[in-house]
Design a protein around this motif. Sequence first.
Motif, PDB file in Angstrom:
ATOM      1  N   GLU A  60     -34.557 -57.516 -15.513  1.00  0.00           N
ATOM      2  CA  GLU A  60     -34.853 -58.832 -14.945  1.00  0.00           C
ATOM      3  C   GLU A  60     -35.665 -58.695 -13.660  1.00  0.00           C
ATOM      4  O   GLU A  60     -36.649 -59.427 -13.452  1.00  0.00           O
ATOM      5  CB  GLU A  60     -33.552 -59.581 -14.661  1.00  0.00           C
ATOM      6  CG  GLU A  60     -33.731 -60.923 -13.950  1.00  0.00           C
ATOM      7  CD  GLU A  60     -34.556 -61.930 -14.739  1.00  0.00           C
ATOM      8  OE1 GLU A  60     -35.214 -62.786 -14.097  1.00  0.00           O
ATOM      9  OE2 GLU A  60     -34.563 -61.866 -15.987  1.00  0.00           O
ATOM     10  N   SER A  61     -35.296 -57.759 -12.800  1.00  0.00           N
ATOM     11  CA  SER A  61     -36.043 -57.553 -11.550  1.00  0.00           C
ATOM     12  C   SER A  61     -37.475 -57.124 -11.832  1.00  0.00           C
ATOM     13  O   SER A  61     -38.414 -57.587 -11.171  1.00  0.00           O
ATOM     14  CB  SER A  61     -35.347 -56.498 -10.684  1.00  0.00           C
ATOM     15  OG  SER A  61     -34.085 -56.951 -10.254  1.00  0.00           O
TER      16      SER A  61
ATOM     17  N   GLY B 265     -35.417 -38.014 -15.529  1.00  0.00           N
ATOM     18  CA  GLY B 265     -34.211 -38.515 -16.182  1.00  0.00           C
ATOM     19  C   GLY B 265     -34.498 -39.311 -17.439  1.00  0.00           C
ATOM     20  O   GLY B 265     -35.647 -39.463 -17.874  1.00  0.00           O
ATOM     21  N   ASN B 266     -33.429 -39.790 -18.032  1.00  0.00           N
ATOM     22  CA  ASN B 266     -33.511 -40.604 -19.251  1.00  0.00           C
ATOM     23  C   ASN B 266     -32.845 -41.942 -18.972  1.00  0.00           C
ATOM     24  O   ASN B 266     -31.650 -41.996 -18.661  1.00  0.00           O
ATOM     25  CB  ASN B 266     -32.813 -39.884 -20.417  1.00  0.00           C
ATOM     26  CG  ASN B 266     -33.025 -40.611 -21.750  1.00  0.00           C
ATOM     27  OD1 ASN B 266     -33.147 -41.825 -21.777  1.00  0.00           O
ATOM     28  ND2 ASN B 266     -33.059 -39.858 -22.830  1.00  0.00           N
ATOM     29  N   HIS B 267     -33.618 -42.999 -19.075  1.00  0.00           N
ATOM     30  CA  HIS B 267     -33.118 -44.346 -18.786  1.00  0.00           C
ATOM     31  C   HIS B 267     -33.439 -45.264 -19.961  1.00  0.00           C
ATOM     32  O   HIS B 267     -34.004 -46.347 -19.792  1.00  0.00           O
ATOM     33  CB  HIS B 267     -33.740 -44.881 -17.498  1.00  0.00           C
ATOM     34  CG  HIS B 267     -33.567 -43.979 -16.318  1.00  0.00           C
ATOM     35  ND1 HIS B 267     -32.522 -44.090 -15.443  1.00  0.00           N
ATOM     36  CD2 HIS B 267     -34.309 -42.909 -15.886  1.00  0.00           C
ATOM     37  CE1 HIS B 267     -32.622 -43.147 -14.507  1.00  0.00           C
ATOM     38  NE2 HIS B 267     -33.695 -42.428 -14.759  1.00  0.00           N
ATOM     39  N   ALA B 268     -33.098 -44.812 -21.153  1.00  0.00           N
ATOM     40  CA  ALA B 268     -33.399 -45.568 -22.370  1.00  0.00           C
ATOM     41  C   ALA B 268     -32.841 -46.982 -22.275  1.00  0.00           C
ATOM     42  O   ALA B 268     -31.714 -47.202 -21.814  1.00  0.00           O
ATOM     43  CB  ALA B 268     -32.818 -44.854 -23.585  1.00  0.00           C
ATOM     44  N   GLY B 269     -33.666 -47.942 -22.693  1.00  0.00           N
ATOM     45  CA  GLY B 269     -33.265 -49.338 -22.628  1.00  0.00           C
ATOM     46  C   GLY B 269     -33.720 -50.040 -21.372  1.00  0.00           C
ATOM     47  O   GLY B 269     -33.626 -51.265 -21.280  1.00  0.00           O
ATOM     48  N   ASN B 270     -34.224 -49.259 -20.408  1.00  0.00           N
ATOM     49  CA  ASN B 270     -34.772 -49.855 -19.192  1.00  0.00           C
ATOM     50  C   ASN B 270     -36.254 -50.136 -19.408  1.00  0.00           C
ATOM     51  O   ASN B 270     -37.007 -49.249 -19.804  1.00  0.00           O
ATOM     52  CB  ASN B 270     -34.569 -48.910 -18.005  1.00  0.00           C
ATOM     53  CG  ASN B 270     -35.123 -49.472 -16.714  1.00  0.00           C
ATOM     54  OD1 ASN B 270     -36.312 -49.358 -16.435  1.00  0.00           O
ATOM     55  ND2 ASN B 270     -34.259 -50.085 -15.914  1.00  0.00           N
ATOM     56  N   LEU B 271     -36.672 -51.354 -19.168  1.00  0.00           N
ATOM     57  CA  LEU B 271     -38.041 -51.779 -19.447  1.00  0.00           C
ATOM     58  C   LEU B 271     -39.074 -50.960 -18.679  1.00  0.00           C
ATOM     59  O   LEU B 271     -40.060 -50.485 -19.262  1.00  0.00           O
ATOM     60  CB  LEU B 271     -38.194 -53.265 -19.125  1.00  0.00           C
ATOM     61  CG  LEU B 271     -39.589 -53.878 -19.308  1.00  0.00           C
ATOM     62  CD1 LEU B 271     -40.082 -53.720 -20.735  1.00  0.00           C
ATOM     63  CD2 LEU B 271     -39.578 -55.349 -18.892  1.00  0.00           C
ATOM     64  N   ARG B 272     -38.874 -50.786 -17.390  1.00  0.00           N
ATOM     65  CA  ARG B 272     -39.840 -50.034 -16.584  1.00  0.00           C
ATOM     66  C   ARG B 272     -39.911 -48.577 -17.049  1.00  0.00           C
ATOM     67  O   ARG B 272     -40.991 -47.992 -17.138  1.00  0.00           O
ATOM     68  CB  ARG B 272     -39.456 -50.101 -15.104  1.00  0.00           C
ATOM     69  CG  ARG B 272     -40.448 -49.388 -14.161  1.00  0.00           C
ATOM     70  CD  ARG B 272     -41.797 -50.097 -14.162  1.00  0.00           C
ATOM     71  NE  ARG B 272     -42.755 -49.487 -13.282  1.00  0.00           N
ATOM     72  CZ  ARG B 272     -42.956 -49.837 -12.005  1.00  0.00           C
ATOM     73  NH1 ARG B 272     -42.196 -50.773 -11.445  1.00  0.00           N
ATOM     74  NH2 ARG B 272     -43.892 -49.265 -11.293  1.00  0.00           N
ATOM     75  N   TYR B 273     -38.760 -48.006 -17.367  1.00  0.00           N
ATOM     76  CA  TYR B 273     -38.730 -46.625 -17.850  1.00  0.00           C
ATOM     77  C   TYR B 273     -39.493 -46.493 -19.169  1.00  0.00           C
ATOM     78  O   TYR B 273     -40.302 -45.576 -19.336  1.00  0.00           O
ATOM     79  CB  TYR B 273     -37.283 -46.165 -18.036  1.00  0.00           C
ATOM     80  CG  TYR B 273     -37.156 -44.860 -18.768  1.00  0.00           C
ATOM     81  CD1 TYR B 273     -37.401 -43.653 -18.127  1.00  0.00           C
ATOM     82  CD2 TYR B 273     -36.781 -44.826 -20.114  1.00  0.00           C
ATOM     83  CE1 TYR B 273     -37.286 -42.446 -18.795  1.00  0.00           C
ATOM     84  CE2 TYR B 273     -36.661 -43.622 -20.795  1.00  0.00           C
ATOM     85  CZ  TYR B 273     -36.913 -42.442 -20.127  1.00  0.00           C
ATOM     86  OH  TYR B 273     -36.812 -41.248 -20.804  1.00  0.00           O
ATOM     87  N   GLU B 274     -39.234 -47.395 -20.099  1.00  0.00           N
ATOM     88  CA  GLU B 274     -39.908 -47.329 -21.399  1.00  0.00           C
ATOM     89  C   GLU B 274     -41.418 -47.505 -21.235  1.00  0.00           C
ATOM     90  O   GLU B 274     -42.211 -46.824 -21.898  1.00  0.00           O
ATOM     91  CB  GLU B 274     -39.352 -48.401 -22.343  1.00  0.00           C
ATOM     92  CG  GLU B 274     -37.862 -48.292 -22.648  1.00  0.00           C
ATOM     93  CD  GLU B 274     -37.506 -47.054 -23.462  1.00  0.00           C
ATOM     94  OE1 GLU B 274     -38.420 -46.353 -23.930  1.00  0.00           O
ATOM     95  OE2 GLU B 274     -36.297 -46.786 -23.631  1.00  0.00           O
TER      96      GLU B 274
ATOM     97  N   ARG C  17     -36.312 -63.510 -22.850  1.00  0.00           N
ATOM     98  CA  ARG C  17     -34.928 -63.091 -23.051  1.00  0.00           C
ATOM     99  C   ARG C  17     -34.862 -61.840 -23.910  1.00  0.00           C
ATOM    100  O   ARG C  17     -34.079 -60.915 -23.641  1.00  0.00           O
ATOM    101  CB  ARG C  17     -34.124 -64.211 -23.705  1.00  0.00           C
ATOM    102  CG  ARG C  17     -33.741 -65.349 -22.755  1.00  0.00           C
ATOM    103  CD  ARG C  17     -32.665 -66.222 -23.363  1.00  0.00           C
ATOM    104  NE  ARG C  17     -33.103 -66.849 -24.605  1.00  0.00           N
ATOM    105  CZ  ARG C  17     -33.713 -68.022 -24.681  1.00  0.00           C
ATOM    106  NH1 ARG C  17     -33.976 -68.709 -23.572  1.00  0.00           N
ATOM    107  NH2 ARG C  17     -34.067 -68.531 -25.848  1.00  0.00           N
ATOM    108  N   GLN C  18     -35.707 -61.796 -24.947  1.00  0.00           N
ATOM    109  CA  GLN C  18     -35.715 -60.648 -25.832  1.00  0.00           C
ATOM    110  C   GLN C  18     -36.153 -59.382 -25.092  1.00  0.00           C
ATOM    111  O   GLN C  18     -35.572 -58.310 -25.256  1.00  0.00           O
ATOM    112  CB  GLN C  18     -36.656 -60.908 -27.013  1.00  0.00           C
ATOM    113  CG  GLN C  18     -36.808 -59.745 -27.987  1.00  0.00           C
ATOM    114  CD  GLN C  18     -35.513 -59.416 -28.707  1.00  0.00           C
ATOM    115  OE1 GLN C  18     -34.702 -60.306 -28.958  1.00  0.00           O
ATOM    116  NE2 GLN C  18     -35.319 -58.144 -29.029  1.00  0.00           N
ATOM    117  N   ILE C  19     -37.179 -59.497 -24.268  1.00  0.00           N
ATOM    118  CA  ILE C  19     -37.696 -58.345 -23.522  1.00  0.00           C
ATOM    119  C   ILE C  19     -36.662 -57.830 -22.530  1.00  0.00           C
ATOM    120  O   ILE C  19     -36.452 -56.620 -22.397  1.00  0.00           O
ATOM    121  CB  ILE C  19     -39.002 -58.717 -22.791  1.00  0.00           C
ATOM    122  CG1 ILE C  19     -40.104 -59.022 -23.802  1.00  0.00           C
ATOM    123  CG2 ILE C  19     -39.444 -57.590 -21.860  1.00  0.00           C
ATOM    124  CD1 ILE C  19     -41.309 -59.708 -23.187  1.00  0.00           C
ATOM    125  N   VAL C  20     -35.986 -58.738 -21.831  1.00  0.00           N
ATOM    126  CA  VAL C  20     -34.987 -58.338 -20.845  1.00  0.00           C
ATOM    127  C   VAL C  20     -33.768 -57.717 -21.515  1.00  0.00           C
ATOM    128  O   VAL C  20     -33.188 -56.745 -21.018  1.00  0.00           O
ATOM    129  CB  VAL C  20     -34.576 -59.553 -19.984  1.00  0.00           C
ATOM    130  CG1 VAL C  20     -33.359 -59.231 -19.124  1.00  0.00           C
ATOM    131  CG2 VAL C  20     -35.734 -59.996 -19.103  1.00  0.00           C
TER     132      VAL C  20
END
Length: 293
Positions: A211-212, A122-131, A266-269
């Motif tokens: 955040e998680s 899938g595509n989860h752009a903007g999700n930290l773990r996905y990126e 905060r920026q990373i989340v």
Amino acid sequence: MKGLSILIPEYNCDCTQLVRDLHRQCASAQLPSWEIVVADDGSIDETAVNQNRIIGTWDNCTFIRNEQNMGRAAIRNFLAEKAQYDRLLFIDSDMCIVSEDFVKTYLASSAPVIYGGYSIVGNHAGNLRYEYERQAEHSHRASVRQRNCYKDFHTSNFCIDRSIFIAHPLDVSYEGYGYEDVAYGDQFCRAGIPIQHIDNPVGYYDFETNESYMLKVEESLLTLYRHRSQLKDYSRIIAVTAVVERIHLHHLAGALFRLVQNKMRRQIVTCPRLMLFTLYKIGYYINLARCQK
């Protein structure tokens, strides 16, 4: 007794679809003996627990509910002890099956330890773990992993002889999140047990919130620090920290990180940037090392 035990450690996750897919493949493979065992590791999500209970009513399937959380290493050791058969296939509960020949591909190999890898679904752009995982996707191929067979091993999807696992269980001193699989690769290396890497991935599709994931990363860095003597050859963060200390910049780096830590976080989340994420992990570890001394 010859046969295959598929072992799934589970925590707060509905894994019924995963078990259905594995059940169908095992049945079609006409294995002489097989089982699927799901062990709930003290989940607090009762909805997920109740959804998973149905697994115990299916043929060749067992669902075990542990009231207390054992931890990522201990729950796998527990499953291996419960297994009936000589070949163990461990799969994380938050993965999905992406190949119709997944089980057959493992059965085709007789190597004592096999790691199949994982792929991004899938595509989860903007999700930290996905990126983060997408950036590393090129390294998921078996030909790449085999070059560093012990360093590129993970417990999310591997097959192993039960006799080897019982003789070399996971290190239960890894109680917090992270690095128990890295330590397991190191165990195999020290024991001279080869790991065969193959392209037989499970799908990674269930990405937690930013955040998680940050909380997990911070917990894993504490685990890394506590086990730094064993993991020093397996971590770039430890290697970078050693260089910073060697040139006597660790005090300055730690002080600068403390000034900007909250803003960086905060920026990373809010809007993940992987370079900033990497710098955050290094700074967090350096500051953690200072606080723990």
